[in-house]
Enzyme design. Structure first.
Site, short mmCIF file in Angstrom:
data_model
loop_
_atom_site.label_atom_id
_atom_site.label_comp_id
_atom_site.label_asym_id
_atom_site.label_seq_id
_atom_site.Cartn_x
_atom_site.Cartn_y
_atom_site.Cartn_z
N GLN A 94 3.04 72.06 21.75
CA GLN A 94 3.89 73.10 21.47
C GLN A 94 3.26 74.16 20.86
O GLN A 94 3.08 74.79 19.95
CB GLN A 94 4.93 72.54 20.22
CG GLN A 94 5.98 73.49 19.84
CD GLN A 94 7.24 73.43 20.86
OE1 GLN A 94 7.26 72.49 21.60
NE2 GLN A 94 7.98 74.38 21.04
N LYS A 190 5.07 68.12 38.55
CA LYS A 190 6.07 67.04 37.56
C LYS A 190 7.13 68.07 36.79
O LYS A 190 6.63 69.28 36.55
CB LYS A 190 5.04 66.34 36.58
CG LYS A 190 5.68 65.89 35.43
CD LYS A 190 4.83 65.18 34.54
CE LYS A 190 4.40 66.13 33.37
NZ LYS A 190 3.77 65.57 32.17
N ASP A 216 -6.06 63.21 33.17
CA ASP A 216 -5.09 63.89 32.28
C ASP A 216 -5.90 63.99 30.98
O ASP A 216 -6.79 63.58 30.73
CB ASP A 216 -3.88 63.18 32.11
CG ASP A 216 -2.66 63.83 31.91
OD1 ASP A 216 -2.83 65.26 31.66
OD2 ASP A 216 -1.52 63.32 31.83
N THR A 224 4.40 59.49 32.29
CA THR A 224 3.80 60.47 33.09
C THR A 224 2.64 59.89 34.06
O THR A 224 2.69 59.91 35.43
CB THR A 224 2.96 61.81 32.55
OG1 THR A 224 3.73 62.62 31.66
CG2 THR A 224 1.98 62.68 33.71
C1 R5P Z 1 1.37 66.88 29.78
O1 R5P Z 1 1.50 68.30 30.31
C2 R5P Z 1 0.05 66.32 29.38
O2 R5P Z 1 -0.80 66.65 30.00
C3 R5P Z 1 0.33 64.82 29.46
O3 R5P Z 1 0.70 64.46 30.91
C4 R5P Z 1 1.54 64.50 28.79
O4 R5P Z 1 1.74 64.98 27.53
C5 R5P Z 1 1.60 62.92 28.67
O5 R5P Z 1 2.74 62.42 27.94
P1 R5P Z 1 3.45 61.06 28.47
O6 R5P Z 1 2.43 60.24 28.29
O7 R5P Z 1 4.54 60.78 27.09
O8 R5P Z 1 4.13 61.02 29.54
#
Ligand code: R5P
Length: 298
Positions: A94, A190, A216, A224
């Site tokens: 955030q 995404k 990531d 994600t």
């Molecule tokens: C998002 O922009 C981040 O890089 C991660 O991909 C995301 O925060 C992962 O969140 P979650 O595991 O809940 O999909």
């Protein structure tokens, strides 16, 4: 130099202290029946340079409150400088206003940390490269990409492609490609529903290889990665691995990731992973050496 750990990731703090040839200092952290904390530094820190290690992860509010009290105890007891090692900086996603009327949580956290006397910050893989600019104190921004590259460079690289699960991660895969002798890369577009956070649509940009590594910064619910792996499989990938720095693993993420179409998940220990939240597909690489090196470089 004196080094202290909050309660969020003591195994990593112990490793770092050991690599620095130190032992963790003594802090008394008492939790009252109503869940309020009382913190006291037992060692004499007057005039000393102190290092405080605390991550956040799955319980950010708990560990931030604990951290604020630790920092206050150091400042009131006369520490000369306070280096905060916060391997995962909670609330960093955030970092701006997504919808009218929202709080910018990260700015609140930064203001609080600085007002509590933090003189230097060391952290790992921020969600955005702009985050160090928000701080007025010096920030050492480390990246697990070097650790991941070392791992990839020992692997068979035939048909291997690096993939970002969102457009925001393109700089990350470009850097990893450089560190791995120019591995090809692709990205997924995404889109999230800004009210619910649910993933709404996904589209491929670039060629998918037979063997894919999704890269990531954070794994929270794992949604994600799971959606990205399914899309990659549909586009011809036969083996889909993941390399991600921060393993928050919220709610049922460990079970969901284990049961997903992902073959292997490599994360780091910026966040503590109790045994009950690990699973067979998971491998954890440690960030302790680069962290202790960065602390020494002060
Ligand atoms: C998002 O922009 C981040 O890089 C991660 O991909 C995301 O925060 C992962 O969140 P979650 O595991 O809940 O999909």
């Amino acid at each position: 130099m004196l080094i202290f750990s909050g309660g969020s990731n003591r195994p990593l703090a112990e490793k770092v202290a050991r690599e620095l040839g130190l032992s963790l200092g003594n802090l008394e952290i008492i939790t009252f029946p109503d869940n309020e904390n009382r913190v006291r530094v037992i060692d004499r820190v007057l005039g000393e340079d102190v290092v405080v290690i605390q991550s956040t992860g799955i319980s950010p509010n708990l560990y931030y409150m604990e951290l604020f009290f630790i920092l206050d105890s150091m400042k009131r007891s006369g520490a000369r400088s306070i280096t905060l090692v916060i391997p995962y900086l909670g609330y960093q996603r955030q970092d701006h206003i997504f919808r009218d009327g929202e709080a910018v949580s990260l700015e609140v956290i930064v203001k609080l940390l600085e007002s509590m006397g933090v003189t230097r910050v060391i952290s790992y893989d921020f969600h955005s490269v702009k985050i160090p600019v928000i701080f007025k104190v010096p920030v050492t921004h480390l990246s697990a990409l070097e650790i991941f590259a070392e791992h990839i460079n020992k692997m068979d690289k035939t048909d291997l492609v690096l993939v970002s699960p969102d457009m925001g991660g393109i700089a990350r895969i470009k850097k990893l490609s450089e560190l791995t002798g120019g591995l090809p890369f692709a990205s997924i577009e995404k889109n999230r529903d800004l009210d619910t956070g649910d993933i709404e649509s996904e589209k491929m940009h670039g060629e998918v290889g037979k063997r894919v590594i999704i890269v990531d910064d954070v794994v929270s619910t794992g949604k994600t990665l799971i959606a990205a792996a399914d899309l990659l499989r549909k586009n011809g990938a036969e083996e889909v691995s993941v390399m991600a720095t921060h393993a928050i693993f919220a709610k049922t993420a460990p079970k969901d990731l284990e049961n997903s179409s992902i073959t292997k998940i490599i994360v780091t220990d910026t966040l503590r992973l109790p045994k009950k939240r690990t699973f067979p597909k998971l491998q954890v690489l440690s960030v302790s050496s680069p962290l202790s090196k960065a602390i020494k470089e002060e």
